[in-house]
Design a protein around this motif. Sequence first.
Motif, PDB file in Angstrom:
ATOM      1  N   GLU A   1       1.860 -20.625 -25.043  1.00 20.35           N
ATOM      2  CA  GLU A   1       1.566 -22.040 -25.318  1.00 20.35           C
ATOM      3  C   GLU A   1       2.766 -22.778 -25.908  1.00 20.35           C
ATOM      4  N   ILE A   2       3.788 -22.047 -26.278  1.00 17.40           N
ATOM      5  CA  ILE A   2       4.995 -22.698 -26.813  1.00 17.40           C
ATOM      6  C   ILE A   2       5.804 -23.348 -25.674  1.00 17.40           C
TER       7      ILE A   2
ATOM      8  N   THR B   1      -3.644 -12.468 -32.847  1.00 18.22           N
ATOM      9  CA  THR B   1      -3.351 -11.476 -31.821  1.00 18.22           C
ATOM     10  C   THR B   1      -1.865 -11.363 -31.498  1.00 18.22           C
ATOM     11  N   ILE B   2      -1.174 -12.498 -31.541  1.00 21.57           N
ATOM     12  CA  ILE B   2       0.255 -12.421 -31.191  1.00 21.57           C
ATOM     13  C   ILE B   2       1.010 -11.839 -32.385  1.00 21.57           C
ATOM     14  N   ALA B   3       2.031 -12.466 -32.815  1.00 19.73           N
ATOM     15  CA  ALA B   3       2.767 -12.048 -34.007  1.00 19.73           C
ATOM     16  C   ALA B   3       3.080 -10.558 -34.037  1.00 19.73           C
TER      17      ALA B   3
ATOM     18  N   LYS C   1      14.561 -27.942 -25.404  1.00 20.20           N
ATOM     19  CA  LYS C   1      13.705 -29.017 -24.879  1.00 20.20           C
ATOM     20  C   LYS C   1      12.482 -28.454 -24.163  1.00 20.20           C
ATOM     21  N   GLU C   2      12.574 -27.195 -23.736  1.00 19.84           N
ATOM     22  CA  GLU C   2      11.461 -26.558 -23.029  1.00 19.84           C
ATOM     23  C   GLU C   2      10.425 -25.990 -23.989  1.00 19.84           C
ATOM     24  N   LEU C   3      10.779 -25.921 -25.271  1.00 16.15           N
ATOM     25  CA  LEU C   3       9.904 -25.261 -26.233  1.00 16.15           C
ATOM     26  C   LEU C   3       9.226 -26.258 -27.168  1.00 16.15           C
ATOM     27  N   ARG C   4       7.951 -26.040 -27.325  1.00 14.70           N
ATOM     28  CA  ARG C   4       7.129 -26.891 -28.178  1.00 14.70           C
ATOM     29  C   ARG C   4       7.318 -26.462 -29.640  1.00 14.70           C
ATOM     30  N   CYS C   5       7.409 -27.422 -30.521  1.00 14.35           N
ATOM     31  CA  CYS C   5       7.478 -27.092 -31.949  1.00 14.35           C
ATOM     32  C   CYS C   5       6.117 -26.552 -32.364  1.00 14.35           C
ATOM     33  N   VAL C   6       6.097 -25.397 -33.048  1.00 15.00           N
ATOM     34  CA  VAL C   6       4.804 -24.753 -33.326  1.00 15.00           C
ATOM     35  C   VAL C   6       4.047 -25.395 -34.485  1.00 15.00           C
ATOM     36  N   VAL C   7       4.739 -26.156 -35.306  1.00 21.04           N
ATOM     37  CA  VAL C   7       4.042 -26.744 -36.454  1.00 21.04           C
ATOM     38  C   VAL C   7       3.809 -28.253 -36.339  1.00 21.04           C
TER      39      VAL C   7
ATOM     40  N   VAL D   1       8.522 -16.441 -26.460  1.00 17.84           N
ATOM     41  CA  VAL D   1       7.137 -16.337 -25.960  1.00 17.84           C
ATOM     42  C   VAL D   1       6.439 -15.099 -26.538  1.00 17.84           C
ATOM     43  N   GLN D   2       7.179 -13.991 -26.663  1.00 19.59           N
ATOM     44  CA  GLN D   2       6.602 -12.768 -27.235  1.00 19.59           C
ATOM     45  C   GLN D   2       6.102 -13.008 -28.654  1.00 19.59           C
TER      46      GLN D   2
END
Lengths: 181, 119
Positions: free
Chosen positions: B74-75, A35-37, B23-29, B68-69
């Motif tokens: 969740e990041i 949905t995002i991306a 530091k506020e952002l989560r690594c997505v992988v 975030v966009q």
Amino acid sequence: MRSLYIIPLGIFLILVCFLWLGLSLDPKIQPQAKTIARLNQTLPAFRLTSLNQPEKEMTEQIFKNKIVVLNVWASWCSSCRAEHATLLSIVENKQVNLIGLNFHDTLKEAKEFLKTYGNPYQEILFDKEGRLAVKLGVRGTPETYVIDKQGKVQYRHSGPLTEIVWQEEILPIVRKLNENE
Amino acid sequence: MDLIQTESQLNPIENELFSKITKELRCVVCQNQSIFDSRALMALSLRHEIAEQIKEGQPESAIIEFVVQRYGPEILYNPPFQVDTALLWAGPVLMLTIGVLLFYKIGLKKFQTVQKTPL
């Protein structure tokens, strides 16, 4: 009064349910990945080079006025190798513009990969630093996008492309976009 | 590597902002690692983009919104309070309130029973 003792037990059971649900999730499957991306969003402006012609500048213009399937790949990515046969059969059998986005790779290794396994792509964007990938919201390789004639992202698939995904998900979207012309 | 070079070009103030944002952002992988700590390729690309945007003079809020966009709320390690995160934020307070109430109800009753019981 005795019923009060049931409350902590109830809370405990709810927490157990949450924990069980959380642990049963596959961490490799990204939430909301489809949905995002940037769905329905126009592709961002970019300036990259072509993998096969490093002197050739590539911009978002290559997506103009045609329906494109964009595949994000890298030579070091084993899942990309797994989906490569599917990509080759897609371009062999069907009318589709397949463009590659080569992610975090070296020219040498990417070219060797294509030499060994074959090149299904009409054109390949060389994104060494993952700049377009970040703008697209790519989470990892491989990923596949369908981009309409207006340059808008219409679909995203995360993970290796299989014949089933192609037949059941991507092809109907490509056909629908063709009909809507 | 080119990606790290962009970060090294930041001045001390920009660098501070860079650390704060990453530091506020989560690594997505990778799990349980921030983009600041991670050396995963996807995190490196995000670091590069964030460093570039800082150099361009983008404010913190715009950079966070950009990420975030693309990667969803969740990041964020510190997600905003909204409908779908209400339970996440209010949960601990709710649990504590229930706990205190139960303790008060059950505990007080027992205390009174003990007191009423003649020695």
